[in-house]
Every structure is written in C-alpha cells, then in structure tokens.
Design an enzyme around this catalytic site. Structure first.
Site, PDB file in Angstrom:
ATOM      1  N   ASP A   4       0.863  -1.189   0.000  1.00  0.00           N
ATOM      2  CA  ASP A   4       0.000   0.000   0.000  1.00  0.00           C
ATOM      3  C   ASP A   4       0.896   1.234   0.000  1.00  0.00           C
ATOM      4  OD1 ASP A   4      -2.664   1.224   0.211  1.00  0.00           O
ATOM      5  OD2 ASP A   4      -1.858   2.043   2.072  1.00  0.00           O
ATOM      6  N   ASP A  60     -15.790  40.408  13.697  1.00  0.00           N
ATOM      7  CA  ASP A  60     -15.587  39.748  15.001  1.00  0.00           C
ATOM      8  C   ASP A  60     -15.712  40.796  16.101  1.00  0.00           C
ATOM      9  OD1 ASP A  60     -14.552  38.006  17.159  1.00  0.00           O
ATOM     10  OD2 ASP A  60     -13.850  36.724  15.535  1.00  0.00           O
ATOM     11  N   GLY A  85     -17.811  44.013  15.649  1.00  0.00           N
ATOM     12  CA  GLY A  85     -19.257  43.913  15.849  1.00  0.00           C
ATOM     13  C   GLY A  85     -19.641  42.604  16.507  1.00  0.00           C
ATOM     14  N   ASP A  86     -20.899  42.570  16.942  1.00  0.00           N
ATOM     15  CA  ASP A  86     -21.436  41.378  17.597  1.00  0.00           C
ATOM     16  C   ASP A  86     -22.494  40.792  16.674  1.00  0.00           C
ATOM     17  OD1 ASP A  86     -23.157  39.715  19.108  1.00  0.00           O
ATOM     18  OD2 ASP A  86     -22.474  40.658  20.969  1.00  0.00           O
ATOM     19  N   PHE A  87     -22.286  39.559  16.205  1.00  0.00           N
ATOM     20  CA  PHE A  87     -23.219  39.046  15.185  1.00  0.00           C
ATOM     21  C   PHE A  87     -24.617  38.778  15.730  1.00  0.00           C
ATOM     22  CE2 PHE A  87     -20.113  35.221  15.407  1.00  0.00           C
ATOM     23  CZ  PHE A  87     -20.775  34.583  16.463  1.00  0.00           C
ATOM     24  N   ARG A 107     -16.466  27.183  12.335  1.00  0.00           N
ATOM     25  CA  ARG A 107     -16.422  26.811  13.756  1.00  0.00           C
ATOM     26  C   ARG A 107     -17.222  27.793  14.622  1.00  0.00           C
ATOM     27  NH1 ARG A 107     -10.656  25.849  15.820  1.00  0.00           N
ATOM     28  NH2 ARG A 107     -10.019  27.532  14.455  1.00  0.00           N
TER      29      ARG A 107
HETATM   30  C1  LIG Z   1     -14.182  29.142  17.673  1.00  0.00           C
HETATM   31  S1  LIG Z   1     -13.676  30.692  17.118  1.00  0.00           S
HETATM   32  C2  LIG Z   1     -13.611  30.422  15.377  1.00  0.00           C
HETATM   33  C3  LIG Z   1     -12.713  31.384  14.695  1.00  0.00           C
HETATM   34  C4  LIG Z   1     -12.618  31.211  13.177  1.00  0.00           C
HETATM   35  N1  LIG Z   1     -13.871  31.361  12.529  1.00  0.00           N
HETATM   36  C5  LIG Z   1     -11.956  29.892  12.838  1.00  0.00           C
HETATM   37  O1  LIG Z   1     -12.591  29.022  12.272  1.00  0.00           O
HETATM   38  O2  LIG Z   1     -10.769  29.783  13.141  1.00  0.00           O
HETATM   39  C6  LIG Z   1     -15.126  31.678  17.332  1.00  0.00           C
HETATM   40  C7  LIG Z   1     -14.935  33.116  16.920  1.00  0.00           C
HETATM   41  O3  LIG Z   1     -16.209  33.764  17.009  1.00  0.00           O
HETATM   42  C8  LIG Z   1     -16.024  35.033  17.614  1.00  0.00           C
HETATM   43  N2  LIG Z   1     -17.293  35.439  18.250  1.00  0.00           N
HETATM   44  C9  LIG Z   1     -17.859  34.888  19.347  1.00  0.00           C
HETATM   45  N3  LIG Z   1     -19.010  35.511  19.629  1.00  0.00           N
HETATM   46  C10 LIG Z   1     -19.170  36.472  18.699  1.00  0.00           C
HETATM   47  C11 LIG Z   1     -20.170  37.439  18.444  1.00  0.00           C
HETATM   48  N4  LIG Z   1     -21.229  37.521  19.234  1.00  0.00           N
HETATM   49  N5  LIG Z   1     -20.030  38.255  17.390  1.00  0.00           N
HETATM   50  C12 LIG Z   1     -18.940  38.179  16.593  1.00  0.00           C
HETATM   51  N6  LIG Z   1     -17.961  37.263  16.770  1.00  0.00           N
HETATM   52  C13 LIG Z   1     -18.070  36.427  17.814  1.00  0.00           C
HETATM   53  C14 LIG Z   1     -14.901  34.785  18.606  1.00  0.00           C
HETATM   54  O4  LIG Z   1     -14.290  35.996  18.991  1.00  0.00           O
HETATM   55  C15 LIG Z   1     -13.989  33.876  17.811  1.00  0.00           C
HETATM   56  O5  LIG Z   1     -13.097  34.627  17.045  1.00  0.00           O
END
Ligand SMILES: C[S@@+](CC[C@H](N)C(=O)[O-])C[C@H]1O[C@@H](n2cnc3c(N)ncnc32)[C@H](O)[C@@H]1O
Length: 623
Positions: free
Chosen positions: A88, A488, A515-517, A532
């Site tokens: 293999d 983020d 920002g906060d999503f 993630r």
């Molecule tokens: C597990 S990490 C994943 C990072 C990246 N997307 C990756 O795959 O490497 C989660 C990310 O989501 C961001 N995050 C968490 N809550 C958030 C929110 N309410 N608004 C914006 N970003 C947020 C965190 O700061 C972090 O950078």
C-alpha cells in the site's frame, strides 16, 4: 537469475500479488518474479487517526489486503498460495495522508498541497507465508517493512496543475500523481528509491526476501526506521515477523516500546517453527487499543508540557541538544528532562542523534513544522489552549455527563458567560493566546475549506467570527476577484494586525469590522463564512443568527459552513465526538443535519465536501 538469486528461490512456489496495480505488476514482472495476480477485496477504510505514523497505516493496510487474499484463496480458488505479497502506497504532506483522489477537485486539493514542497511517499509491504497444517488449517506468518522516499514538486502554476488533472492521470494514484509518466514533469527531485514512488520498493523487497531465505545479512535494510536516523542500535520496529493462524486472527504488535519485544517465533527475521511446548501467544490478542487509550492522557500531557516549556523551539537544529543542555535552557532537573525527551522520542515527536559527547535530541520534521511556536503553520497555540482550557474541563467529565452541563464553574470557578466576558477583557497576552490557538487550526485547514467548492463567482465575502483573518487570507489567495470582511468582536479585531501575513503583497482585500453578530447589523456580502461558529451555540441562538443571515441574503447568496462533521450514524470521527464531550451549550452535527438546518432558513441548495482535514464544509445557496 544471477542478478537476483533470491527471486529464483521462489521458483516453483505459488506466489500471489494481492494488488491490481499495473505498476506493481510491471516492477515485479521485470524483476523476473513469476506470480499470479489476485486483487484484494479489502477496502482501504482503516481509521488513519488510530495510527501513530503514516507508515504504520500503510503497513497495516498492506497486511489486511494480503491476508484477505491468503484466506480467500483456499476456499474460492481452491488452492493455497505459498506466498502472498500485499502493498500500500501513501503520500504524506503537512502531516496528512493523501490517498487516491476521488474527483478532479480532490486531485486539485492534493496537488496544490504538494506544490513547491517536499513530501514523503511511503509504501508498506507485507509478505504472507502460508503453510498448510494438519486438519486443513492454514498458518499465516507475516513479514512487513516499509520504505520512505522524499519527493519535491517544482513550483507549478495553476494552469499546469489543471492541465495535468485534465489528463486524467491523477485519478488512480496515491497523492494524485504518477511519477513514471506525465507526473514526472512535476517533480524537481527524488531522494530515495524511485520505484517506491512508482508503487513498489523492489530493492528493499529483495533484501527482505534474502533475510527470509538466507538469514540476515550485514547490509540488512535500515531505511524507513528511526534507527537509521539516530545511529542507535534498535531493532527495526516495522520489520517484524508475526504469526497468526487462520482460526485465531492476527497478533497486532505495535511500534511502541512496550511491544518492541521480539515475538517468540522470530529470530532476527528468520522463521522458526514453534515448539509445541512454547507458549501460544496467538490466543491472546494484545488489547493494544485499550492500552493506548489508557496511556493517551499521559501522551497528551507530555506534549502539552514540552510545548509549554518551549522544548520544540530549542530543538530545531539538526545537531540537537543533550538532555543537560535542554534542562539548562528550560531551568529544569536533568533526569526528569531526559525522561520527558525520551517519552517524546517514543511518541515520534523527537529523534535521538548520537553525538560525540552525549545523546542529542532534535525535532522530527512534523514537530519542526507544527510544534515550533514560530513556524508558519504552528499548532503551538492550540496545544496550549488544549492544556489550559480543555484539559481542566475534561477532568470533570464525570460531572459533565451526570449533570448534563458544562463544567466551567468547577474547572475555572466561573460561569460560561463570565468566563467569556473576562476572556475578552483579559490582558493582551491571554487574548493573543486564544487567537493563536484559533489561527493554527484555521491555517491548517483553511486551504482545504476554501478549495472544497468553486467560489469564484462570489465577489464579496464576510467571515462571521473570522478571528485572526486566517480563513479570509486563504480565500483571497485562492480567489483573486474576492474581497473579504472579517467580522468579530471589538476585543478580537483590535488585535488582528498581529496575524497579517508579512509576505502578503495585497492585504487590502481583507478588512476587519468590529461587531457582535447577535446584536449588530451584519455587513452585506455575496458569501458568508461560518467557520467553527455554529457548533458553539445553543439551538435558539443558532436559529437567531441564521434567520438574521437569511434576511439579508438575496437569491444566489451563499453561506459556507465549516465544521467538524459527524458521520450520519454518529459513530465518528472520534475527534468530533470527543469534542462534544466538553459540553459547550452547542453541539456537533452531521452533514445532513447542516443541510436540514440551513434549509429551514431558506438555503435550499446545499452541497457537502469532506476535506479529510480538521474541518469539513457545506456550501448553501439561498433560492
Ligand atoms: C471558535 S472561534 C472560530 C474562529 C474562526 N472562525 C476559525 O474558524 O478559526 C469563534 C470566533 O467567534 C467570535 N465570536 C464569538 N461571539 C461572537 C459574536 N457575538 N459576534 C462576533 N464574533 C463572535 C470569537 O471571537 C472567535 O473569534
């Protein structure tokens, strides 16, 4: 045949090649071997994560292929072979095993991974010696070995890669190329046995046959084993003989120290018949998997400790350092440092070198690439994250399972909300540590995720929770017409400049927006990335975020979700199932569950891609 006296010893024996590969057939025929071809029915589906190194995986696959044929032939072909040969070949790069591509996109992913870099080609070979015993039982003894060859690809343009892929040649070849034909044009150099890259290490095979039939010689092969690197006298871990009779099953001897004892029925590679009074070790199958699991935490902690003490940063030079020198650098006791270094050698992370004054230790190639804190694709940050954030949580798993909650309060004395709040307000170093951890994984898997689908029709993308921008940089590298906004939290965005790739000529296509999503308006884009993110949140928050996204997406807009997918039966991969045990408020899902989830929010078209890397992906389109 004078050239090959060993091969002539097989004259008159029924030799079977358990492989349909025309290249192996050619190599062995050209060497003058007379054999039949009986392709194996064994499916190459062994779980690669169970093997410590690629060559172990290749050897085990070869063994299963050969034994399947050896056991089938007496019943289906009504004849018993004398010898069955299984092989293999796998290609490894960046710690990944590449097998045969499943389609052109997969071939592209493999070839672009190999592009401009050195990789290793391993062929595992197993020789099964079959002997009929009284009562129609058949005894199978196996000899195995492997060969490694290093190959470097030239820097190839996208156009060349695609032309090669369209030639059709990559499709049935490990790593997606064939060195003996058009693929030879991609290769800058080969170090080692060329035929090994073609698919069969003839020279090592003949030496192995020589040992079997004539006894060991002074030039017994030492390639492909750590002994050759270290100069230390060790029995080749993968050059071993084991016996298993048809009734009882294989004895699986692993490469680790505990198993390195030479089995009772071998003597320097020569088959010795068991005396009936000798203990029959075959009837007790060594519980390797269980023992490895019991020891798993010790191995993890050895890796964490060495990373924390920055041992791998010290051992990048080929010259290596002695235990005393390492102990001096990390201010530790010499004897315990030596124990740690020896354990790391046994785990395949360090190699020993004989120096004039003392034994030296140096990193293996993988440790240099992934464990040195400054390396381009370092996982150092993630290893520290595992130690500091995950290890304490996992020590409370019993409570987590009994209570059905995460264990932040027990492990860190804080609720989850408090913990994330404190984390965002933490000192710069702590935030950077978290970002480094995320960065390592995103860099490792980013290219696979962005090339899992053709995203060239999108012009603007927004990576929600895009952290350091690692995925965004990969996207702009792969798609010259794409601009990406990384969205983020403020505390993260303000540190993002630490991760801007220095060599990037045009980083203007990647911008960062705080920002906060959950609370703020989302930026407009054609394509959204959720890498993630979804697995981390409870269902109601996931639905809230996806309905927000759906509301701003026009028909044709896409969402690329990158996560570790569970398989549909929820029986693997272990990495995803184990991650779920950390009991965040969220959960892991299968590709079908993601399809369904996205469909509920109007993303009716979706396709999944399995990257064989850390993260898989689904691309969902709004209709
Ligand atoms: C597990 S990490 C994943 C990072 C990246 N997307 C990756 O795959 O490497 C989660 C990310 O989501 C961001 N995050 C968490 N809550 C958030 C929110 N309410 N608004 C914006 N970003 C947020 C965190 O700061 C972090 O950078």
């Amino acid at each position: 045949m004078v050239l090959n006296p060993v091969i002539s010893k097989l004259t008159g024996k029924l030799v079977v090649l358990a492989s349909a590969s025309p290249r192996r057939l050619d190599i062995l025929t050209n060497a003058g071997l007379k054999f039949e071809v009986v392709p194996s029915w064994f499916k190459e589906t062994l779980d690669k994560t169970l093997f410590k190194s690629p060559h172990e995986y290749a050897v085990e696959t070869a063994k299963q292929k050969a034994l399947e044929v050896a056991k089938r032939m007496p019943h289906k072909h009504l004849k018993t072979p004398d010898i069955v040969i299984g092989a293999d070949t796998v290609v490894t790069v960046d710690g990944l095993i590449l097998e045969k591509p499943v389609d052109k996109q997969d071939a592209y992913r493999m070839l672009s991974r190999l592009n401009g870099k050195e990789h290793s080609v391993f062929t595992g070979v197993v020789i099964v010696l079959c002997q009929e015993l009284e009562g129609q039982e058949i005894e199978h003894r196996t000899v195995d070995f492997y060969e490694e060859t290093k190959v470097k690809f030239a820097d190839l343009s996208e156009e060349m890669l695609w032309e090669y892929i369209h030639s059709g040649e990559p499709m049935d070849k490990a790593g997606g190329y064939g060195i003996q034909a058009l693929g030879g044009m991609l290769v800058e150099y080969v170090h080692g046995d060329f035929l090994n890259v073609v698919g069969f290490p003839l020279n090592h095979f003949c030496k192995q046959l020589g040992e079997l039939f004539n006894g060991p010689t002074s030039e017994s092969p030492a390639r492909g084993v750590e002994a050759s690197e270290t100069g230390e006298e060790q029995r080749s871990p993968s050059k071993k003989l084991s016996k298993c009779d048809g009734k009882i099953g294989m004895v699986g001897f692993s490469n680790d120290e505990s198993d390195r004892a030479v089995p009772a029925w071998t003597s320097g590679g020569i088959v010795r018949k068991l005396n009936s009074t000798e203990p029959q070790r075959c009837d007790l199958d060594f519980p390797r998997r269980i023992v490895d699991l019991m020891d798993g935490f010790k191995a993890s902690k050895a890796l964490f400790t060495a990373s924390k003490l920055k041992v791998f940063d010290l051992l990048t030079s080929g010259e290596g350092l002695s235990a005393k020198e390492v102990a001096g650098e990390i201010t530790a006791a010499v004897e315990s440092t030596e124990r740690l270094l020896d354990a790391l050698v046994s785990l395949g992370l360090l190699a020993k070198i004989k120096r004039r004054d003392a034994t030296g230790y140096r990193n293996t190639d993988q440790a240099n690439r992934y464990l040195v804190s400054t390396s381009e694709v370092s996982l150092h940050g993630y290893v520290l994250h595992c130690d500091e954030r995950l290890w304490p949580l996992f020590t409370h798993m019993e409570h987590a399972v009994q209570e059905g909650t995460n264990q932040n309060e027990r492990a860190f004395g804080k609720t989850s909300d408090r913990l994330s709040q404190d984390h965002l307000n933490s000192v710069k170093e702590e935030k950077l540590r978290f970002m480094n951890a995320m960065h390592g994984i995103a860099k490792l898997t980013g290219r696979d995720v962005v090339s899992a689908f053709d995203l060239s029709r999108f012009k603007t993308a927004c990576d929600l929770g895009g952290c350091t921008g690692a995925m965004a940089y990969e996207l702009t590298k792969a798609y010259p017409g794409l601009s990406v906004a990384v969205f983020d939290l403020q505390a993260i965005v303000e540190m993002s400049s630490h991760f801007c790739p220095g060599h990037l000529q045009d980083s203007s296509r990647v911008t960062f927006l705080p920002g906060d999503f959950f609370k703020d308006e989302l930026p407009k884009a054609d394509l959204y990335i959720l890498s993630r993110i979804l697995h981390d949140w409870p269902d109601e928050k996931v639905h809230f975020l996806l309905s927000k996204l759906s509301a701003i997406c026009t028909p044709g807009c896409g969402v690329l979700v990158a996560e570790m997918f569970l398989d549909e039966e929820r029986s693997g991969p272990s990495r995803a199932l184990l991650q779920a045990l950390s009991m965040t408020a969220g959960r892991q899902r299968s590709a079908t569950e993601y399809h369904r989830l996205m469909k509920e929010h109007g993303f009716t078209q979706s396709r999944a891609a399995f990257t064989h890397s850390f993260l898989d992906a689904v691309l969902c389109i709004k209709e």
